[in-house]
Design a protein around this motif. Structure first.
Motif, PDB file in Angstrom:
ATOM      1  N   ASP A 150     -13.518  -6.272  -2.106  1.00 36.45           N
ATOM      2  CA  ASP A 150     -14.287  -6.813  -1.380  1.00 36.45           C
ATOM      3  C   ASP A 150     -13.616  -7.548  -0.339  1.00 36.45           C
ATOM      4  OD1 ASP A 150     -16.404  -5.434  -2.376  1.00 36.45           O
ATOM      5  OD2 ASP A 150     -17.177  -7.202  -3.590  1.00 36.45           O
ATOM      6  N   ASP A 151     -12.508  -8.202  -0.769  1.00 31.59           N
ATOM      7  CA  ASP A 151     -11.812  -9.254  -0.013  1.00 31.59           C
ATOM      8  C   ASP A 151     -10.625  -8.921   0.733  1.00 31.59           C
ATOM      9  OD1 ASP A 151     -13.710 -10.998  -0.881  1.00 31.59           O
ATOM     10  OD2 ASP A 151     -12.428 -11.649  -2.696  1.00 31.59           O
ATOM     11  N   THR A 152      -9.785  -7.975  -0.047  1.00 32.51           N
ATOM     12  CA  THR A 152      -8.657  -7.427   0.478  1.00 32.51           C
ATOM     13  C   THR A 152      -8.496  -5.833   0.401  1.00 32.51           C
ATOM     14  OG1 THR A 152      -7.488  -7.736  -1.799  1.00 32.51           O
ATOM     15  CG2 THR A 152      -7.301  -9.589   0.195  1.00 32.51           C
ATOM     16  N   ILE A 153      -7.344  -5.569   1.030  1.00 33.01           N
ATOM     17  CA  ILE A 153      -6.913  -3.826   1.003  1.00 33.01           C
ATOM     18  C   ILE A 153      -5.378  -4.320   0.948  1.00 33.01           C
ATOM     19  CG2 ILE A 153      -6.595  -1.781   2.134  1.00 33.01           C
ATOM     20  CD1 ILE A 153      -9.218  -1.989   3.682  1.00 33.01           C
ATOM     21  N   THR A 154      -5.065  -3.525  -0.252  1.00 36.41           N
ATOM     22  CA  THR A 154      -3.509  -3.517  -0.664  1.00 36.41           C
ATOM     23  C   THR A 154      -3.246  -1.981  -0.397  1.00 36.41           C
ATOM     24  OG1 THR A 154      -3.843  -5.292  -2.176  1.00 36.41           O
ATOM     25  CG2 THR A 154      -1.966  -4.211  -2.724  1.00 36.41           C
ATOM     26  N   ILE A 155      -1.854  -1.764   0.279  1.00 35.91           N
ATOM     27  CA  ILE A 155      -1.498  -0.537   0.385  1.00 35.91           C
ATOM     28  C   ILE A 155       0.001  -0.450   0.020  1.00 35.91           C
ATOM     29  CG2 ILE A 155      -1.053   1.179   2.360  1.00 35.91           C
ATOM     30  CD1 ILE A 155      -2.746  -0.805   3.996  1.00 35.91           C
ATOM     31  N   GLY A 156       0.212   0.517  -0.651  1.00 33.63           N
ATOM     32  CA  GLY A 156       1.658   0.817  -1.559  1.00 33.63           C
ATOM     33  C   GLY A 156       2.647   1.164  -0.167  1.00 33.63           C
ATOM     34  N   ALA A 157       3.768   0.710  -0.314  1.00 33.06           N
ATOM     35  CA  ALA A 157       4.656   1.046   0.621  1.00 33.06           C
ATOM     36  C   ALA A 157       4.901   2.599   0.680  1.00 33.06           C
ATOM     37  CB  ALA A 157       6.083   0.192   0.249  1.00 33.06           C
ATOM     38  N   ALA A 158       4.751   3.299  -0.222  1.00 30.40           N
ATOM     39  CA  ALA A 158       5.056   4.695  -0.226  1.00 30.40           C
ATOM     40  C   ALA A 158       3.941   5.685   0.238  1.00 30.40           C
ATOM     41  CB  ALA A 158       5.792   5.292  -1.384  1.00 30.40           C
ATOM     42  N   VAL A 159       2.783   4.820   0.622  1.00 29.69           N
ATOM     43  CA  VAL A 159       1.641   5.742   1.323  1.00 29.69           C
ATOM     44  C   VAL A 159       1.855   6.131   2.378  1.00 29.69           C
ATOM     45  CG1 VAL A 159      -0.700   5.213   2.333  1.00 29.69           C
ATOM     46  CG2 VAL A 159      -0.034   4.108   0.164  1.00 29.69           C
ATOM     47  N   THR A 160       1.747   7.489   2.717  1.00 31.52           N
ATOM     48  CA  THR A 160       2.090   8.256   3.983  1.00 31.52           C
ATOM     49  C   THR A 160       0.975   7.541   5.331  1.00 31.52           C
ATOM     50  OG1 THR A 160       0.627  10.007   3.646  1.00 31.52           O
ATOM     51  CG2 THR A 160       2.942  10.189   2.720  1.00 31.52           C
ATOM     52  N   HIS A 161       1.509   7.943   6.308  1.00 32.09           N
ATOM     53  CA  HIS A 161       0.428   7.711   7.457  1.00 32.09           C
ATOM     54  C   HIS A 161      -0.584   8.342   7.223  1.00 32.09           C
ATOM     55  CE1 HIS A 161       3.850   5.848  10.397  1.00 32.09           C
ATOM     56  NE2 HIS A 161       4.275   5.883   9.252  1.00 32.09           N
ATOM     57  N   GLU A 162      -0.535   9.807   7.009  1.00 33.31           N
ATOM     58  CA  GLU A 162      -1.580  10.615   6.859  1.00 33.31           C
ATOM     59  C   GLU A 162      -2.672   9.999   5.782  1.00 33.31           C
ATOM     60  OE1 GLU A 162      -1.625  15.271   6.754  1.00 33.31           O
ATOM     61  OE2 GLU A 162      -1.664  14.494   4.657  1.00 33.31           O
ATOM     62  N   ALA A 163      -2.289   9.613   4.796  1.00 34.48           N
ATOM     63  CA  ALA A 163      -3.198   9.019   3.601  1.00 34.48           C
ATOM     64  C   ALA A 163      -3.573   7.696   4.237  1.00 34.48           C
ATOM     65  CB  ALA A 163      -2.135   8.893   2.190  1.00 34.48           C
ATOM     66  N   LEU A 164      -2.932   6.910   4.808  1.00 30.48           N
ATOM     67  CA  LEU A 164      -3.625   5.692   5.303  1.00 30.48           C
ATOM     68  C   LEU A 164      -4.573   5.693   6.367  1.00 30.48           C
ATOM     69  CD1 LEU A 164      -3.090   2.578   5.304  1.00 30.48           C
ATOM     70  CD2 LEU A 164      -1.201   2.665   6.980  1.00 30.48           C
ATOM     71  N   GLY A 165      -4.087   6.748   7.162  1.00 27.11           N
ATOM     72  CA  GLY A 165      -5.459   6.970   8.443  1.00 27.11           C
ATOM     73  C   GLY A 165      -6.526   7.388   7.558  1.00 27.11           C
ATOM     74  N   GLN A 166      -6.721   8.490   6.740  1.00 28.51           N
ATOM     75  CA  GLN A 166      -7.581   9.025   5.825  1.00 28.51           C
ATOM     76  C   GLN A 166      -8.345   7.901   5.183  1.00 28.51           C
ATOM     77  OE1 GLN A 166      -5.969  12.224   4.057  1.00 28.51           O
ATOM     78  NE2 GLN A 166      -6.196  13.559   5.708  1.00 28.51           N
ATOM     79  N   ALA A 167      -7.644   6.929   4.459  1.00 25.98           N
ATOM     80  CA  ALA A 167      -8.182   6.107   3.573  1.00 25.98           C
ATOM     81  C   ALA A 167      -9.200   4.913   4.381  1.00 25.98           C
ATOM     82  CB  ALA A 167      -7.266   5.354   2.775  1.00 25.98           C
ATOM     83  N   LEU A 168      -8.447   4.629   5.656  1.00 27.68           N
ATOM     84  CA  LEU A 168      -9.028   3.460   6.325  1.00 27.68           C
ATOM     85  C   LEU A 168     -10.126   4.100   7.248  1.00 27.68           C
ATOM     86  CD1 LEU A 168      -6.092   1.123   7.114  1.00 27.68           C
ATOM     87  CD2 LEU A 168      -7.595   1.236   4.930  1.00 27.68           C
ATOM     88  N   LEU A 169     -10.392   5.203   7.546  1.00 31.97           N
ATOM     89  CA  LEU A 169     -10.949   5.801   8.503  1.00 31.97           C
ATOM     90  C   LEU A 169     -12.420   5.562   8.127  1.00 31.97           C
ATOM     91  CD1 LEU A 169     -11.181   7.997  10.762  1.00 31.97           C
ATOM     92  CD2 LEU A 169     -11.907   9.680   9.092  1.00 31.97           C
ATOM     93  N   GLY A 170     -13.062   4.636   9.277  1.00 29.53           N
ATOM     94  CA  GLY A 170     -14.420   4.341   9.280  1.00 29.53           C
ATOM     95  C   GLY A 170     -14.539   2.932   8.774  1.00 29.53           C
ATOM     96  N   LEU A 171     -13.578   2.372   8.241  1.00 28.21           N
ATOM     97  CA  LEU A 171     -13.644   0.940   7.599  1.00 28.21           C
ATOM     98  C   LEU A 171     -13.683  -0.156   8.772  1.00 28.21           C
ATOM     99  CD1 LEU A 171     -11.620   0.266   4.507  1.00 28.21           C
ATOM    100  CD2 LEU A 171     -13.789   0.228   4.720  1.00 28.21           C
ATOM    101  N   ALA A 172     -14.684  -0.918   9.055  1.00 26.11           N
ATOM    102  CA  ALA A 172     -14.744  -1.842   9.800  1.00 26.11           C
ATOM    103  C   ALA A 172     -13.847  -2.785   9.867  1.00 26.11           C
ATOM    104  CB  ALA A 172     -16.128  -2.584  10.034  1.00 26.11           C
ATOM    105  N   GLY A 173     -12.909  -3.325  10.771  1.00 31.99           N
ATOM    106  CA  GLY A 173     -12.051  -4.150  10.850  1.00 31.99           C
ATOM    107  C   GLY A 173     -10.696  -3.738  10.706  1.00 31.99           C
ATOM    108  N   PHE A 174     -10.616  -2.366  10.322  1.00 24.82           N
ATOM    109  CA  PHE A 174      -9.429  -1.719  10.098  1.00 24.82           C
ATOM    110  C   PHE A 174      -9.029  -0.462  10.863  1.00 24.82           C
ATOM    111  CE2 PHE A 174     -10.254  -3.937   6.368  1.00 24.82           C
ATOM    112  CZ  PHE A 174      -9.047  -4.496   6.044  1.00 24.82           C
TER     113      PHE A 174
END
Ligand SMILES: Cc1cc2nc3c(=O)[nH]c(=O)nc-3n(C[C@H](O)[C@H](O)[C@H](O)COP(=O)(O)OP(=O)(O)OC[C@H]3O[C@@H](n4cnc5c(N)ncnc54)[C@H](O)[C@@H]3O)c2cc1C
Length: 284
Positions: free
Chosen positions: A65-89
């Motif tokens: 609810d408060d934060t998003i923590t993203i591992g350093a080895a997350v790919t650009h593709e995975a990051l774009g998909q995970a945050l898609l539609g998240l307000a603020g991101f």
């Protein structure tokens, strides 16, 4: 192009193993999209590499609810998909999903984007600076956290004995936008990038990438915005006019674009960024 030197590759299963290999002189290998092109830049490939790809925790994205923590080895593709539609991101999601090309995005990582020395056009940097991201590093047992801006100011020194493990973003951003200007002759690298974010306090935060050697917040413009009636510019056009008067960037000259050009396109990118921001606010 390649020499005949023998090279070693260690696949670390844990951060401790990766740190041990690094202490022995191995260079960190993430997606390899930058590192493996060293010979094209006239730089010798490292003799020893330690890969992070088998460290499971580094590929995770935790959304609370408060934060998003993203591992350093997350790919650009995975990051774009995970945050898609998240307000603020929106800015981080777009930076991840519009950088480079699909093949690169499939393997290029967040850590590589933040840790590459001498790469001015990194898309994720301004997007993460605009949302006040915190980076977490490991050099010893205890993790070390610092604001991304602080990490960038001391990047080579900090990374001499540390590995970037994650990026933490607080969920108090209302909306954000990422605007980039790619040029075909620049190999589709952006020649200038503007990321902006609206904080829950109503402040507009702006970061610029690719114009100078390292991305940074545009504090002079942020201060000018906050002096406007209501604490922010009444229109994207006013924001662009303020960007013209507050333009304190020293554009870097490169084969793909001259410094004056990178500097000159900033007010237009600010206008487009503020327009995108207000569309996102209206859509909420
Ligand atoms: C054709 C092409 C187009 C590109 N276009 C873009 C673009 O439009 N936008 C953009 O942002 N980028 C672009 N890139 C650049 C680049 O590939 C990315 O920035 C990518 O994120 C690098 O990540 P990687 O995982 O491949 O890093 P690697 O190549 O594996 O590593 C890069 C550097 O970071 C270090 N490193 C990696 N991870 C860590 C870690 N966790 N801790 C400490 N050090 C670490 C490595 O030791 C190395 O020095 C492009 C690259 C190519 C080849």
């Amino acid at each position: 192009m390649f020499d005949n030197l023998e090279r070693s590759l260690t696949v670390a299963g844990t951060i401790e193993e990766a740190l041990a290999a690094k202490r022995q002189g191995a260079a960190i290998l993430a997606g390899g999209t930058w590192l493996m092109r060293d010979p094209r830049r006239g730089v010798d490939l490292p003799q020893a590499l330690v890969s992070l790809h088998a460290i499971a925790g580094l590929k995770a994205i935790y959304i609370s609810d408060d934060t998003i923590t993203i591992g350093a080895a997350v790919t650009h593709e995975a990051l774009g998909q995970a945050l898609l539609g998240l307000a603020g991101f929106e800015a981080v999601a777009l930076a991840a999903s519009s950088s480079a090309n699909p093949a690169i995005r499939r393997v290029a990582t967040l850590g590589g984007n933040l840790c590459t020395p001498g790469f001015a056009a990194a898309d994720l940097l301004p997007a993460l600076l605009a949302v006040d991201a915190i980076v977490e590093l490991r050099a010893t047992q205890a993790p070390l956290r610092m604001p991304l801006a602080c990490f960038l100011a001391n990047r080579e020194q900090v990374l001499a004995d540390a590995i970037l493990t994650s990026v933490i973003i607080s969920r108090d951003i209302i909306a954000s936008a990422h605007v980039r200007l790619p040029l075909r002759r620049a190999g589709d690298y952006p020649v200038a990038i503007v990321s902006c974010a609206l904080s829950s306090k109503g402040q507009i935060q702006i970061a610029v990438g690719s114009v100078e050697e390292v991305a940074r917040r545009w504090t002079k413009l942020e201060e000018a915005f906050s002096r406007e009636p209501g604490g922010r510019p009444a229109s994207a056009q006013i924001a662009a006019s303020l960007a013209e008067t507050c333009n304190d960037f020293e554009g870097r000259n490169g084969i793909e674009a001259d410094g004056w050009y990178r500097r000159q396109v900033l007010p237009t990118l600010v206008r487009r960024g503020l327009e995108a921001l207000s569309h996102k606010e209206d859509a909420r």
